[in-house]
Motif scaffolding. Structure first.
Motif, mmCIF file in Angstrom:
data_model
loop_
_atom_site.group_PDB
_atom_site.id
_atom_site.type_symbol
_atom_site.label_atom_id
_atom_site.label_comp_id
_atom_site.label_asym_id
_atom_site.label_seq_id
_atom_site.Cartn_x
_atom_site.Cartn_y
_atom_site.Cartn_z
ATOM 1 N N THR A 8 0.875 -1.263 -0.193
ATOM 2 C CA THR A 8 0.077 -0.111 0.011
ATOM 3 C C THR A 8 0.846 1.178 0.019
ATOM 4 O O THR A 8 0.008 2.416 0.135
ATOM 5 N N VAL A 9 2.076 1.213 -0.230
ATOM 6 C CA VAL A 9 2.803 2.452 0.029
ATOM 7 C C VAL A 9 2.653 3.395 -0.784
ATOM 8 O O VAL A 9 2.975 4.565 -0.740
ATOM 9 N N LEU A 10 2.119 3.007 -2.165
ATOM 10 C CA LEU A 10 1.817 4.007 -3.105
ATOM 11 C C LEU A 10 0.580 4.707 -2.897
ATOM 12 O O LEU A 10 0.249 5.506 -3.908
ATOM 13 N N ARG A 11 -0.420 4.265 -2.063
ATOM 14 C CA ARG A 11 -1.762 4.797 -1.779
ATOM 15 C C ARG A 11 -1.960 4.940 -0.508
ATOM 16 O O ARG A 11 -1.686 5.910 0.228
ATOM 17 N N ASP A 12 -2.413 3.892 0.232
ATOM 18 C CA ASP A 12 -3.202 4.173 1.496
ATOM 19 C C ASP A 12 -2.257 4.730 2.712
ATOM 20 O O ASP A 12 -2.334 5.258 3.518
ATOM 21 N N ALA A 13 -0.869 3.888 2.359
ATOM 22 C CA ALA A 13 0.180 4.481 3.519
ATOM 23 C C ALA A 13 0.545 5.753 3.381
ATOM 24 O O ALA A 13 0.539 6.392 4.212
ATOM 25 N N GLY A 14 0.777 6.257 2.208
ATOM 26 C CA GLY A 14 0.978 7.710 2.178
ATOM 27 C C GLY A 14 -0.298 8.498 2.319
ATOM 28 O O GLY A 14 0.058 9.691 2.963
ATOM 29 N N GLN A 15 -1.344 8.051 2.019
ATOM 30 C CA GLN A 15 -2.776 8.716 2.465
ATOM 31 C C GLN A 15 -2.908 8.886 3.963
ATOM 32 O O GLN A 15 -3.275 9.888 4.547
ATOM 33 N N SER A 16 -2.307 7.703 4.685
ATOM 34 C CA SER A 16 -2.675 7.869 6.048
ATOM 35 C C SER A 16 -1.811 8.537 6.843
ATOM 36 O O SER A 16 -1.992 8.996 7.867
ATOM 37 N N LEU A 17 -0.543 8.938 6.258
ATOM 38 C CA LEU A 17 0.454 9.242 7.145
ATOM 39 C C LEU A 17 0.733 10.784 6.673
ATOM 40 O O LEU A 17 1.301 11.659 7.649
ATOM 41 N N ILE A 18 1.062 10.936 5.541
ATOM 42 C CA ILE A 18 1.465 12.162 4.823
ATOM 43 C C ILE A 18 0.290 12.931 3.684
ATOM 44 O O ILE A 18 0.493 13.471 3.094
ATOM 45 N N ALA A 19 -1.042 12.539 4.024
ATOM 46 C CA ALA A 19 -2.115 13.192 3.295
ATOM 47 C C ALA A 19 -1.973 13.014 2.006
ATOM 48 O O ALA A 19 -2.244 13.977 1.263
ATOM 49 N N THR A 20 -1.294 12.005 1.400
ATOM 50 C CA THR A 20 -1.228 11.672 -0.175
ATOM 51 C C THR A 20 -0.434 12.742 -0.890
ATOM 52 O O THR A 20 -0.839 13.143 -1.855
ATOM 53 N N ARG A 21 0.584 13.100 0.010
ATOM 54 C CA ARG A 21 1.347 14.225 -0.599
ATOM 55 C C ARG A 21 2.692 13.858 -1.508
ATOM 56 O O ARG A 21 3.613 14.707 -1.612
ATOM 57 N N MET A 22 2.898 12.558 -1.990
ATOM 58 C CA MET A 22 3.887 12.060 -2.747
ATOM 59 C C MET A 22 3.777 12.192 -4.126
ATOM 60 O O MET A 22 2.824 11.513 -4.508
ATOM 61 N N PRO A 23 4.509 13.055 -4.769
ATOM 62 C CA PRO A 23 4.438 13.296 -6.233
ATOM 63 C C PRO A 23 5.217 11.756 -6.791
ATOM 64 O O PRO A 23 5.808 11.358 -6.179
ATOM 65 N N TYR A 24 4.709 11.958 -8.167
ATOM 66 C CA TYR A 24 5.221 10.594 -8.793
ATOM 67 C C TYR A 24 6.602 10.429 -8.962
ATOM 68 O O TYR A 24 7.313 9.435 -8.884
ATOM 69 N N ALA A 37 8.793 -7.681 -6.850
ATOM 70 C CA ALA A 37 8.980 -8.040 -5.353
ATOM 71 C C ALA A 37 8.265 -9.367 -5.192
ATOM 72 O O ALA A 37 8.150 -9.932 -4.017
ATOM 73 N N GLY A 38 7.200 -9.922 -5.870
ATOM 74 C CA GLY A 38 6.260 -10.865 -5.643
ATOM 75 C C GLY A 38 5.048 -10.460 -4.921
ATOM 76 O O GLY A 38 4.335 -11.600 -4.352
ATOM 77 N N TYR A 39 4.358 -9.379 -5.053
ATOM 78 C CA TYR A 39 3.195 -8.769 -4.411
ATOM 79 C C TYR A 39 2.158 -9.629 -5.187
ATOM 80 O O TYR A 39 2.231 -9.538 -6.484
ATOM 81 N N TYR A 40 0.931 -9.487 -4.675
ATOM 82 C CA TYR A 40 -0.200 -10.074 -5.386
ATOM 83 C C TYR A 40 -0.664 -8.799 -6.214
ATOM 84 O O TYR A 40 -1.113 -8.863 -7.366
ATOM 85 N N SER A 41 -0.644 -7.701 -5.649
ATOM 86 C CA SER A 41 -0.971 -6.443 -6.318
ATOM 87 C C SER A 41 -0.263 -5.239 -5.487
ATOM 88 O O SER A 41 0.250 -5.144 -4.220
ATOM 89 N N LEU A 42 -0.253 -3.980 -6.108
ATOM 90 C CA LEU A 42 -0.052 -2.813 -5.840
ATOM 91 C C LEU A 42 -0.970 -1.748 -5.782
ATOM 92 O O LEU A 42 -1.386 -1.565 -6.930
ATOM 93 N N GLU A 43 -1.442 -1.134 -4.593
ATOM 94 C CA GLU A 43 -2.284 -0.329 -4.234
ATOM 95 C C GLU A 43 -1.847 1.031 -4.792
ATOM 96 O O GLU A 43 -0.727 1.354 -3.882
ATOM 97 N N CYS A 44 -2.021 1.518 -5.768
ATOM 98 C CA CYS A 44 -1.607 2.928 -6.386
ATOM 99 C C CYS A 44 -2.178 4.008 -6.645
ATOM 100 O O CYS A 44 -1.792 4.928 -7.048
ATOM 101 N N TRP A 45 -3.654 3.817 -6.789
ATOM 102 C CA TRP A 45 -4.395 4.756 -7.232
ATOM 103 C C TRP A 45 -5.652 4.775 -6.686
ATOM 104 O O TRP A 45 -6.088 4.103 -5.557
ATOM 105 N N GLY A 46 -6.700 5.824 -6.764
ATOM 106 C CA GLY A 46 -7.849 5.954 -6.245
ATOM 107 C C GLY A 46 -7.763 6.409 -4.898
ATOM 108 O O GLY A 46 -6.882 7.123 -4.536
#
Length: 474
Positions: A8-24, A37-46
């Motif tokens: 979730t580092v590309l979406r919910d982690a950043g939304q929860s900790l830094i209010a989604t302020r991480m630019p691309y 890395a072998g993840y099932y999915s990367l949550e990155c949008w929405g």
């Protein structure tokens, strides 16, 4: 035995900790490693990423998604969608919902996790049918909460209805981190016994329960768990990916995750964590364990935004009182789960009640719309005295509110005219008209970045901004 991971580092982690302020640009370099890395999915949008890209980051959210897809070719890209709310804060017409889903998939999304803040499945029907039509994974989420009306039996019945409506998988979405280990075990077990759906677990580390709950949930048969790389984990974010991969593999589960890749990913994000701490964007208050959240049930993204908005209004001294008022407002509104947009509705009204010194002296337009039934059917009984105060003799809407809305895509296309270069732009405008107009007008100007920063002083309704906007009106 196998358990998979969604990062979730590309979406919910950043939304929860830094209010989604991480630019691309900050994470582009690490995308190939995340992909391998072998993840099932990367949550990155929405979630709040769409609004924040336009409002604060001077980025086109659609272009951001396309860029991520160019680098991530093996791992599924996942987004969070709020059903008939899409990524905005009201219900949109069915044609807008269908168009948004179709273009999300066409631009690179593989898994759409879709939820309704009230668990009103009527509000998910259009989205689910379009996701299935587009060939993506329709993952319907149960917004988990506790209240006199949220029982194990009712959740199991809800899961069966989710399967019957055509969902590809099911997520238990514990947005406030309040689900205990036994509750998680019992709920996963009940869902597995009543459906054939793959079960995903999503929680936050806010209360310290999530690690224990994940372990018990996996024991009960959960298939995929949401985690965040350790430098962006904990507190209001998800529990750490590395920790749970280690624990699961020690317990005999296959994860498919590459430990060396996780080390590389965390080494990449750790300096970013330090940077956000130094700037104040990452507040230490959202990084610790807060057992009080078991009472007020505010989800991670909302908690971090509530703090920032009260600070901006010089009202941080009222923070404890707002937390105490939140569950009282929630009860008055029929125990809605606290997740966007209901977390904002409840949180903003709680703040107004505290700051005015009188409960419901001012009632937000969102609470008024909620009581009229525009967001769906509340789970429990609403305070009838409040209903009479707000609606008078007006009767609340029953059934699906958005069914009565006129088609909106072509109308939005005509309104925005030349400022939209694509159907994607039209949808950005349909969701956030004023914000998109500013973004589009400045998109090609050299001074776009400073002006984008100036837009932070404009009305902010992104994942908690209702609070500051409402407070400013007092």
């Amino acid at each position: 035995m196998t358990v998979r991971f969604t990062e979730t580092v590309l979406r919910d982690a950043g939304q929860s900790l830094i209010a989604t302020r991480m630019p691309y640009e900050k994470f582009e370099e690490i995308l190939p490693v995340l992909d391998n890395a072998g993840y099932y999915s990367l949550e990155c949008w929405g979630g709040a990423t769409f609004d924040t890209c336009l409002r604060y980051l001077n980025e086109d959210p659609w272009e951001r998604l396309r860029k991520i897809k160019q680098h991530v070719t093996k791992t599924k890209l996942q987004m969070l969608l709020r059903g008939q709310n899409l990524l905005g804060y009201k219900h949109y017409p069915d044609d807008v919902v269908r168009k948004f889903v179709a273009l999300s998939v066409q631009n690179g999304i593989d898994v759409i996790r879709i939820f309704d803040a009230l668990n009103d499945l009527q509000n998910l029907e259009v989205s689910v049918s379009e996701i299935v039509k587009q060939g993506a994974e329709a993952q319907v989420a149960i917004s988990y909460t506790t209240s006199p009306v949220h029982t194990l039996e009712n959740y199991a019945k809800l899961a069966k209805k989710i399967e019957e409506m055509g969902a590809s998988s099911l997520c238990i979405k514990d947005m406030a981190g309040i689900m205990g280990p036994q509750e998680c075990f019992d709920l996963v077990k009940a869902i597995k016994e009543s459906t054939k759906l793959r079960v995903h677990l999503h929680s936050h580390a806010t209360t310290g329960l999530s690690l224990l709950s994940y372990l018990k949930g996996v024991e009960a048969g959960a298939d995929v768990i949401d985690t965040a790389i350790s430098s962006f984990s904990g507190g209001t974010s998800q529990p750490a990916t590395e920790t749970l991969v280690y624990a699961m593999e020690q317990m005999g589960y296959e994860t498919g995750v590459d430990g060396a890749a996780l080390k590389q990913i965390n080494d990449f994000f750790r300096p970013m964590q330090e940077e956000y701490l130094a700037s104040g964007q990452l507040d230490p208050k959202v990084m610790g364990t807060d057992a009080d959240a078991l009472n007020y049930q505010i989800p991670g993204g909302m908690l971090s935004n509530l703090i920032s908005q009260l600070k901006a209004s010089n009202s941080m001294d009222k923070f404890p009182l707002v937390l105490e008022e939140t569950p009282r407002v929630r009860k008055d509104l029929g125990y809605p789960p606290l997740v966007t947009p209901t977390s904002q509705i409840v949180g903003a009204q709680a703040a107004v009640n505290v700051l005015t010194g009188e409960r419901y002296k001012n009632v937000s337009k969102e609470v008024q719309a909620y009581l009229r039934g525009e967001y769906g059917t509340p789970p429990g009984e609403v305070n009838q005295e409040l209903v009479r105060k707000v609606l008078g003799d007006e009767k609340p809407c029953t059934g699906r509110y958005s069914a009565a809305l006129a088609d909106g895509f072509e109308a939005a296309k005509q309104e925005i005219g030349a400022l939209a270069k694509s159907d994607e732009d039209v949808l950005s405008y349909a969701l956030f008209p004023q914000v998109y107009e500013k973004f589009a007008a400045e998109r090609d100007k050299p001074q776009a970045e400073p002006e984008a920063q100036a837009r932070e002083t404009q009305e902010d309704t992104s994942d908690g901004g209702w609070i500051r906007y409402t407070i400013e009106q007092i």
